[in-house]
Design a protein around this motif. Structure first.
Motif, PDB file in Angstrom:
ATOM      1  N   GLY A 163       1.277  15.041  -5.651  1.00 11.66           N
ATOM      2  CA  GLY A 163       2.498  15.728  -6.062  1.00 11.66           C
ATOM      3  C   GLY A 163       3.774  15.089  -5.555  1.00 11.66           C
ATOM      4  N   GLN A 164       3.676  14.062  -4.722  1.00 13.44           N
ATOM      5  CA  GLN A 164       4.875  13.429  -4.170  1.00 13.44           C
ATOM      6  C   GLN A 164       5.422  12.299  -5.032  1.00 13.44           C
ATOM      7  N   GLY A 165       4.716  11.907  -6.066  1.00 13.03           N
ATOM      8  CA  GLY A 165       5.201  10.844  -6.930  1.00 13.03           C
ATOM      9  C   GLY A 165       4.784   9.454  -6.493  1.00 13.03           C
ATOM     10  N   THR A 166       3.745   9.379  -5.695  1.00 11.01           N
ATOM     11  CA  THR A 166       3.255   8.100  -5.189  1.00 11.01           C
ATOM     12  C   THR A 166       2.858   7.165  -6.328  1.00 11.01           C
ATOM     13  N   ILE A 167       2.109   7.693  -7.278  1.00 15.31           N
ATOM     14  CA  ILE A 167       1.611   6.863  -8.377  1.00 15.31           C
ATOM     15  C   ILE A 167       2.757   6.421  -9.279  1.00 15.31           C
TER      16      ILE A 167
ATOM     17  N   LEU B 266       0.852  -1.179   0.000  1.00 17.02           N
ATOM     18  CA  LEU B 266       0.000   0.000   0.000  1.00 17.02           C
ATOM     19  C   LEU B 266       0.895   1.239   0.000  1.00 17.02           C
ATOM     20  N   PHE B 267       0.793   2.031  -1.060  1.00 12.44           N
ATOM     21  CA  PHE B 267       1.510   3.309  -1.151  1.00 12.44           C
ATOM     22  C   PHE B 267       0.550   4.407  -0.708  1.00 12.44           C
ATOM     23  N   VAL B 268       0.984   5.278   0.205  1.00  8.17           N
ATOM     24  CA  VAL B 268       0.141   6.387   0.660  1.00  8.17           C
ATOM     25  C   VAL B 268       0.956   7.666   0.671  1.00  8.17           C
TER      26      VAL B 268
ATOM     27  N   LEU C 146      -7.162  -5.071  -4.561  1.00  3.26           N
ATOM     28  CA  LEU C 146      -7.573  -4.412  -3.321  1.00  3.26           C
ATOM     29  C   LEU C 146      -7.004  -5.086  -2.079  1.00  3.26           C
ATOM     30  N   ILE C 147      -6.555  -4.247  -1.156  1.00  3.73           N
ATOM     31  CA  ILE C 147      -5.966  -4.710   0.100  1.00  3.73           C
ATOM     32  C   ILE C 147      -6.940  -4.393   1.226  1.00  3.73           C
TER      33      ILE C 147
ATOM     34  N   VAL D  84      -6.154   5.520  -6.105  1.00  7.94           N
ATOM     35  CA  VAL D  84      -7.170   6.488  -5.735  1.00  7.94           C
ATOM     36  C   VAL D  84      -6.495   7.841  -5.647  1.00  7.94           C
ATOM     37  N   HIS D  85      -6.922   8.744  -6.519  1.00 10.67           N
ATOM     38  CA  HIS D  85      -6.306  10.074  -6.560  1.00 10.67           C
ATOM     39  C   HIS D  85      -6.934  11.042  -5.564  1.00 10.67           C
ATOM     40  N   GLY D  86      -8.226  10.924  -5.300  1.00 12.03           N
ATOM     41  CA  GLY D  86      -8.887  11.864  -4.398  1.00 12.03           C
ATOM     42  C   GLY D  86      -8.665  13.282  -4.879  1.00 12.03           C
ATOM     43  N   MET D  87      -8.248  14.125  -3.980  1.00 10.56           N
ATOM     44  CA  MET D  87      -7.966  15.528  -4.306  1.00 10.56           C
ATOM     45  C   MET D  87      -6.465  15.704  -4.542  1.00 10.56           C
ATOM     46  N   ALA D  88      -5.877  14.773  -5.246  1.00 10.88           N
ATOM     47  CA  ALA D  88      -4.430  14.733  -5.411  1.00 10.88           C
ATOM     48  C   ALA D  88      -3.857  16.034  -5.951  1.00 10.88           C
ATOM     49  N   GLN D  89      -4.522  16.639  -6.935  1.00  9.62           N
ATOM     50  CA  GLN D  89      -3.986  17.858  -7.522  1.00  9.62           C
ATOM     51  C   GLN D  89      -3.997  19.014  -6.529  1.00  9.62           C
ATOM     52  N   ARG D  90      -4.755  18.876  -5.456  1.00 12.04           N
ATOM     53  CA  ARG D  90      -4.853  19.953  -4.471  1.00 12.04           C
ATOM     54  C   ARG D  90      -4.159  19.595  -3.172  1.00 12.04           C
ATOM     55  N   GLY D  91      -3.238  18.656  -3.226  1.00 11.95           N
ATOM     56  CA  GLY D  91      -2.510  18.285  -2.015  1.00 11.95           C
ATOM     57  C   GLY D  91      -3.247  17.284  -1.149  1.00 11.95           C
TER      58      GLY D  91
END
Length: 192
Positions: free
Chosen positions: A14-18, A8-10, A64-65, A40-47
């Motif tokens: 903007g941190q390069g998780t994906i 699981l990457f969290v 899925l985990i 799951v990007h969520g609000m990724a573009q907004r931090g």
């Protein structure tokens, strides 16, 4: 390899998780593993929060985990590590970037950033790698390499360092960022 591993990457947008999780998945597929990935990007573009689930082994049916089933959590930000710790197996590993990114509620004073996150993680998780990948990346020349440093630590923790990750980076990343990321992945592996 018949055993299925779940990672699981969290992190925060903007941190390069994906990119890190896709690089892991591509490298594993090129080396014969069955890999499933969900993001799951969520609000990724907004931090906002970003999570990616990668499962691999001989035959994987779902990306899925479930809670309590992650072999490893890779946390790009330490409060995200605390938020997702319920997903870690009892004997699982956590790789944590000792780095803070304040979410909007903290920035506007509605909430406080959690205190003593790393102390709590040290208390509840036996197998842990805590590193300041952001600082290490800045010393390499760009904070953007923090994701590949963390990926290197993960690779070492999973004992996947026998695969040719330099070649995988060459085949997976744009040419202009390959050299810095070769240094980053090596640094991450050496830190563990």
């Amino acid at each position: 390899m018949s055993e299925i591993k779940s990672v699981l990457f969290v992190g925060v947008g903007g941190q390069g998780t994906i990119l890190a999780s896709k690089t892991l998945a591509e490298g594993l597929m090129k080396n014969g593993y069955d890999v499933k990935m969900s993001e799951v990007h969520g609000m990724a573009q907004r931090g906002g929060s970003v999570t990616t689930q990668v499962r691999f082994g001989e035959k994987v049916y779902s990306p899925l985990i479930e809670k309590g089933k992650a072999d490893v959590i890779v946390a790009f930000e330490k409060s995200e590590a605390a938020r997702w710790i319920p997903y870690l197996k009892k004997d699982g590993y956590i790789v944590v970037n000792d780095y803070e990114i304040y979410p909007v509620p903290v920035l506007i004073g509605q909430e406080k950033y959690p205190e003593n996150v790393l102390d709590e993680l040290r208390r509840v998780v036996d197998n842990k790698i805590i590193m300041n990948a952001s600082k290490m990346a800045e010393e390499l020349g760009t904070i953007k390499a923090q994701n590949i440093i963390l990926l290197g630590a993960l690779i070492k923790a999973l004992k996947l360092d026998n695969l040719n990750w330099e070649k995988i980076l060459e085949e997976s990343l744009p040419a202009k960022i390959v050299d810095i990321n070769k240094k980053a992945i090596k640094l991450g592996m050496e830190t563990v």
